[in-house]
Design a protein around this motif. Structure first.
Motif, PDB file in Angstrom:
ATOM      1  N   VAL A 301       0.818  -1.124   0.055  1.00 28.10           N
ATOM      2  CA  VAL A 301       0.067  -0.004   0.185  1.00 28.10           C
ATOM      3  C   VAL A 301       0.815   1.358   0.051  1.00 28.10           C
ATOM      4  O   VAL A 301       0.627   2.114  -0.820  1.00 28.10           O
ATOM      5  CB  VAL A 301      -1.021   0.041   1.135  1.00 28.10           C
ATOM      6  CG1 VAL A 301      -1.534   1.438   1.285  1.00 28.10           C
ATOM      7  CG2 VAL A 301      -1.850  -0.967   0.916  1.00 28.10           C
ATOM      8  N   TRP A 302       1.975   1.295   0.891  1.00 31.86           N
ATOM      9  CA  TRP A 302       2.860   2.274   0.966  1.00 31.86           C
ATOM     10  C   TRP A 302       3.689   2.585  -0.372  1.00 31.86           C
ATOM     11  O   TRP A 302       3.916   3.802  -0.885  1.00 31.86           O
ATOM     12  CB  TRP A 302       3.769   2.311   2.125  1.00 31.86           C
ATOM     13  CG  TRP A 302       3.332   2.958   3.390  1.00 31.86           C
ATOM     14  CD1 TRP A 302       2.657   2.195   4.441  1.00 31.86           C
ATOM     15  CD2 TRP A 302       3.065   4.519   3.586  1.00 31.86           C
ATOM     16  NE1 TRP A 302       2.032   3.101   5.412  1.00 31.86           N
ATOM     17  CE2 TRP A 302       2.318   4.357   4.690  1.00 31.86           C
ATOM     18  CE3 TRP A 302       3.598   5.445   2.788  1.00 31.86           C
ATOM     19  CZ2 TRP A 302       2.276   5.702   5.495  1.00 31.86           C
ATOM     20  CZ3 TRP A 302       3.404   6.653   3.413  1.00 31.86           C
ATOM     21  CH2 TRP A 302       2.428   6.906   4.776  1.00 31.86           C
ATOM     22  N   CYS A 303       3.697   1.611  -1.186  1.00 33.55           N
ATOM     23  CA  CYS A 303       4.469   1.823  -2.625  1.00 33.55           C
ATOM     24  C   CYS A 303       3.621   2.658  -3.447  1.00 33.55           C
ATOM     25  O   CYS A 303       4.214   3.432  -4.231  1.00 33.55           O
ATOM     26  CB  CYS A 303       4.803   0.243  -3.103  1.00 33.55           C
ATOM     27  SG  CYS A 303       6.041  -0.742  -2.321  1.00 33.55           S
ATOM     28  N   PHE A 304       2.286   2.246  -3.415  1.00 31.72           N
ATOM     29  CA  PHE A 304       1.381   3.109  -4.303  1.00 31.72           C
ATOM     30  C   PHE A 304       1.249   4.312  -3.882  1.00 31.72           C
ATOM     31  O   PHE A 304       0.950   5.357  -4.727  1.00 31.72           O
ATOM     32  CB  PHE A 304      -0.129   2.464  -4.287  1.00 31.72           C
ATOM     33  CG  PHE A 304      -0.070   1.174  -5.116  1.00 31.72           C
ATOM     34  CD1 PHE A 304      -0.182   1.347  -6.507  1.00 31.72           C
ATOM     35  CD2 PHE A 304      -0.109   0.011  -4.531  1.00 31.72           C
ATOM     36  CE1 PHE A 304      -0.631   0.506  -7.420  1.00 31.72           C
ATOM     37  CE2 PHE A 304      -0.452  -1.008  -5.451  1.00 31.72           C
ATOM     38  CZ  PHE A 304      -0.361  -1.116  -6.699  1.00 31.72           C
ATOM     39  N   LEU A 305       1.183   4.502  -2.346  1.00 28.34           N
ATOM     40  CA  LEU A 305       1.277   5.910  -1.761  1.00 28.34           C
ATOM     41  C   LEU A 305       2.256   6.803  -2.339  1.00 28.34           C
ATOM     42  O   LEU A 305       2.283   7.990  -2.545  1.00 28.34           O
ATOM     43  CB  LEU A 305       1.049   6.019  -0.267  1.00 28.34           C
ATOM     44  CG  LEU A 305      -0.126   5.563   0.225  1.00 28.34           C
ATOM     45  CD1 LEU A 305      -0.154   5.337   1.817  1.00 28.34           C
ATOM     46  CD2 LEU A 305      -1.603   6.144  -0.151  1.00 28.34           C
ATOM     47  N   PHE A 306       3.669   6.220  -2.335  1.00 29.84           N
ATOM     48  CA  PHE A 306       4.683   6.932  -2.698  1.00 29.84           C
ATOM     49  C   PHE A 306       4.424   7.267  -4.341  1.00 29.84           C
ATOM     50  O   PHE A 306       4.895   8.283  -4.791  1.00 29.84           O
ATOM     51  CB  PHE A 306       5.955   6.150  -2.696  1.00 29.84           C
ATOM     52  CG  PHE A 306       7.221   6.483  -3.224  1.00 29.84           C
ATOM     53  CD1 PHE A 306       7.842   7.565  -2.590  1.00 29.84           C
ATOM     54  CD2 PHE A 306       7.660   6.082  -4.354  1.00 29.84           C
ATOM     55  CE1 PHE A 306       9.147   8.003  -3.086  1.00 29.84           C
ATOM     56  CE2 PHE A 306       8.698   6.577  -4.995  1.00 29.84           C
ATOM     57  CZ  PHE A 306       9.535   7.800  -4.412  1.00 29.84           C
ATOM     58  N   VAL A 307       3.814   6.536  -5.165  1.00 30.17           N
ATOM     59  CA  VAL A 307       3.649   6.803  -6.290  1.00 30.17           C
ATOM     60  C   VAL A 307       2.981   8.017  -6.660  1.00 30.17           C
ATOM     61  O   VAL A 307       2.944   9.086  -7.537  1.00 30.17           O
ATOM     62  CB  VAL A 307       2.918   5.810  -7.502  1.00 30.17           C
ATOM     63  CG1 VAL A 307       2.448   5.967  -8.517  1.00 30.17           C
ATOM     64  CG2 VAL A 307       4.184   4.461  -7.405  1.00 30.17           C
ATOM     65  N   PHE A 308       1.649   8.199  -5.765  1.00 27.51           N
ATOM     66  CA  PHE A 308       0.867   9.404  -5.824  1.00 27.51           C
ATOM     67  C   PHE A 308       1.666  10.392  -5.530  1.00 27.51           C
ATOM     68  O   PHE A 308       1.629  11.746  -5.878  1.00 27.51           O
ATOM     69  CB  PHE A 308      -0.156   9.181  -4.749  1.00 27.51           C
ATOM     70  CG  PHE A 308      -1.273   8.547  -4.939  1.00 27.51           C
ATOM     71  CD1 PHE A 308      -2.234   9.012  -5.833  1.00 27.51           C
ATOM     72  CD2 PHE A 308      -1.638   7.246  -4.584  1.00 27.51           C
ATOM     73  CE1 PHE A 308      -3.503   8.294  -6.178  1.00 27.51           C
ATOM     74  CE2 PHE A 308      -2.779   6.501  -4.742  1.00 27.51           C
ATOM     75  CZ  PHE A 308      -3.682   7.204  -5.685  1.00 27.51           C
ATOM     76  N   ILE A 309       2.649  10.367  -4.412  1.00 26.66           N
ATOM     77  CA  ILE A 309       3.484  11.453  -4.136  1.00 26.66           C
ATOM     78  C   ILE A 309       4.491  11.887  -5.254  1.00 26.66           C
ATOM     79  O   ILE A 309       4.746  13.129  -5.457  1.00 26.66           O
ATOM     80  CB  ILE A 309       4.501  11.494  -2.975  1.00 26.66           C
ATOM     81  CG1 ILE A 309       3.202  11.030  -1.691  1.00 26.66           C
ATOM     82  CG2 ILE A 309       5.373  12.471  -2.446  1.00 26.66           C
ATOM     83  CD1 ILE A 309       3.963  10.660  -0.214  1.00 26.66           C
ATOM     84  N   TRP A 310       4.955  11.028  -5.747  1.00 21.07           N
ATOM     85  CA  TRP A 310       6.051  10.870  -7.138  1.00 21.07           C
ATOM     86  C   TRP A 310       5.464  11.709  -8.047  1.00 21.07           C
ATOM     87  O   TRP A 310       5.730  12.817  -8.671  1.00 21.07           O
ATOM     88  CB  TRP A 310       6.403   9.661  -7.300  1.00 21.07           C
ATOM     89  CG  TRP A 310       7.539   9.776  -8.308  1.00 21.07           C
ATOM     90  CD1 TRP A 310       8.134  10.843  -8.814  1.00 21.07           C
ATOM     91  CD2 TRP A 310       8.030   8.564  -8.896  1.00 21.07           C
ATOM     92  NE1 TRP A 310       9.099  10.372  -9.676  1.00 21.07           N
ATOM     93  CE2 TRP A 310       9.275   8.963  -9.560  1.00 21.07           C
ATOM     94  CE3 TRP A 310       8.155   7.025  -8.907  1.00 21.07           C
ATOM     95  CZ2 TRP A 310      10.298   8.204 -10.433  1.00 21.07           C
ATOM     96  CZ3 TRP A 310       9.085   6.295  -9.504  1.00 21.07           C
ATOM     97  CH2 TRP A 310      10.065   6.755 -10.179  1.00 21.07           C
ATOM     98  N   LEU A 311       4.165  11.543  -8.444  1.00 22.18           N
ATOM     99  CA  LEU A 311       3.228  12.031  -9.597  1.00 22.18           C
ATOM    100  C   LEU A 311       3.127  13.436  -9.310  1.00 22.18           C
ATOM    101  O   LEU A 311       3.216  14.523 -10.126  1.00 22.18           O
ATOM    102  CB  LEU A 311       1.880  11.042  -9.768  1.00 22.18           C
ATOM    103  CG  LEU A 311       2.064  10.033 -10.455  1.00 22.18           C
ATOM    104  CD1 LEU A 311       0.809   9.407 -10.520  1.00 22.18           C
ATOM    105  CD2 LEU A 311       2.833  10.064 -11.614  1.00 22.18           C
TER     106      LEU A 311
END
Length: 431
Positions: A301-311
């Motif tokens: 789940v935190w990997c996806f949250l990091f993608v949100f932040i990255w975008l």
């Protein structure tokens, strides 16, 4: 539709009341603490990506900044502007946050464990149509945004609410179509059954186009950059929550981050094997038993949250026409084509063809490459058209009597029937 192998819903609904309350409370605490940590991580990671300092004042290295922001919002005065529809205005934040929390009821955190002598699954409940339940509940959340914009009695919040309506409808269609491929391959709509069907091979490899379409749709569904058009502060001054303050504004922000956690957990469940351990940890016999799967699930789940932040830290906001074209002209047609391929592979598998899985993987790579090529051509065509439109137009002919009285020409302008004199360097003047 038949259930996949390993799907057994008889274990749900038999827990004692105190265990049901404990699991519901644990989910609630998880959904409250994760946004607090995500806010801090987002500000820290964005500062690191953009070579800034980030929060560093409150607490050790700024670790208490999210808590300080929450206390500040709680202690601020709640202002209700004049002219609002007060009952709807006060109800809109609640409508936004409650569905975001309810959607987590069918997300599996892990397998069955023993809690004080009772065997129970690390999941509040499950349904035969659990994923459709998540879609239905999260769709209700858009009413909070629409009603907030309408009840504010202001133009810009209303425009933000209308944008959100069109945005969510467009991208929920693509999101639902990406789920259809998972249903076809797994043979079930229950979340625990989908996780069980991914034992050994995750759907991110078998159904790569569905994964790419879902990841794009979930960013648009949560109103996050570069798809945060309902909150475009450059043109809407904050969007649908412009007239909100204090705790009601905090509830909208909390709903946004809880929705991020929900769609990330759903992506983990549908495409990344759920609570199953990643390779090579899956080689260990105890990796998928006990409480260890909770760690794997949270990490995914935190990997996806990091993608949100990255975008958010890297991509600029799209124009609204670009955003809608991406949803209706790229994602939805590609989803329909991919569903046909998955249905064909499913039929071949039922007939006993062993090469169906290989065919599915190859077709997935082909469709994914086609998506990237189509998106690249669309952006290239738009860039070329923008370059042509940006070319300076031909100046209109100069008319010295346009204003009713004679006006001398400016530098570069010529009178009708005359041309600019050429300069003769040898003679030191015009020819």
């Amino acid at each position: 539709m038949t259930l996949a192998a390993g799907t057994d819903l008889s274990s749900f609904g038999n827990d004692p009341w105190w265990l049901v309350v404990a699991k519901a409370l644990a989910i609630f605490v998880f959904l409250i603490l994760t946004p607090l940590v995500a806010l801090l991580v987002e500000r820290k990671v964005m500062a690191w990506m953009q070579m800034r300092v980030g929060p560093n004042r409150v607490g050790p290295r700024g670790t208490l900044q999210s808590l300080a922001d929450g206390i500040k919002l709680a202690l601020k005065e709640g202002i209700v502007p004049a002219g609002v529809d007060k009952p709807v205005y006060l109800l809109a934040p609640i409508i936004s946050i409650v569905p975001a929390i309810m959607a987590f009821a069918v997300i599996p955190f892990g397998p069955e464990v023993s809690v004080l002598g009772h065997r129970t699954a690390l999941q509040l409940t499950d349904l035969q149509v659990a994923v459709l339940y998540v879609l239905a509940v999260t769709s209700v959340g858009v009413y909070g945004i629409v009603l907030a914009g309408w009840a504010s009695g202001s133009t810009y919040p209303l425009l933000g609410g209308l944008r959100s309506t069109a945005q969510v409808i467009s991208y929920e269609v693509a999101m639902g179509l990406s789920f259809a491929a998972v249903f076809l391959d797994a043979g079930t709509m229950s979340t625990s059954g989908i996780v069980a069907s991914q034992f050994g091979t995750w759907y991110v490899f078998l159904l790569l186009p569905s994964f790419l379409i879902y990841v794009t749709s979930m960013v648009g569904e949560t109103n996050r950059a570069p798809f945060d058009l309902p909150e475009a502060e450059g043109e809407l001054v904050g969007g649908f929550h412009t007239e909100y303050s204090s705790l009601r504004f905090a509830m909208f922000m909390l709903a946004e981050y809880i929705n991020m956690v929900t769609v990330s957990a759903l992506a983990t469940t549908l495409f990344l094997g759920g609570w199953h351990a990643p390779w090579p940890l899956s080689i260990w016999d105890g990796a998928n038993s006990g409480w260890w799967p909770v760690l794997w699930f949270t990490a995914k789940v935190w990997c996806f949250l990091f993608v949100f932040i990255w975008l958010r830290a890297t991509l600029p906001r799209l124009r609204y026409d670009q955003f809608m074209n991406l949803g209706w002209k790229v994602l939805i047609p590609a989803s329909l084509l991919w569903i046909m391929l998955v249905a064909t592979a499913r039929a071949l598998r039922i007939e006993g063809h062993d090469a169906a899985a290989v065919t599915l993987v190859v077709a997935g790579v082909i469709v994914a490459l086609g998506l990237l090529v189509l998106l690249w051509r669309l952006l290239r065509h738009r860039k070329a058209r923008t370059a042509v439109s940006a070319a300076p137009p031909e100046p209109p002919p100069f008319d010295p009597m346009a204003g009713g009285f004679p006006v001398p020409p400016l530098p570069g302008q010529t009178l009708p029937g005359r041309t600019l004199p050429e300069f003769d360097s040898a003679a030191g003047g015009p020819r």
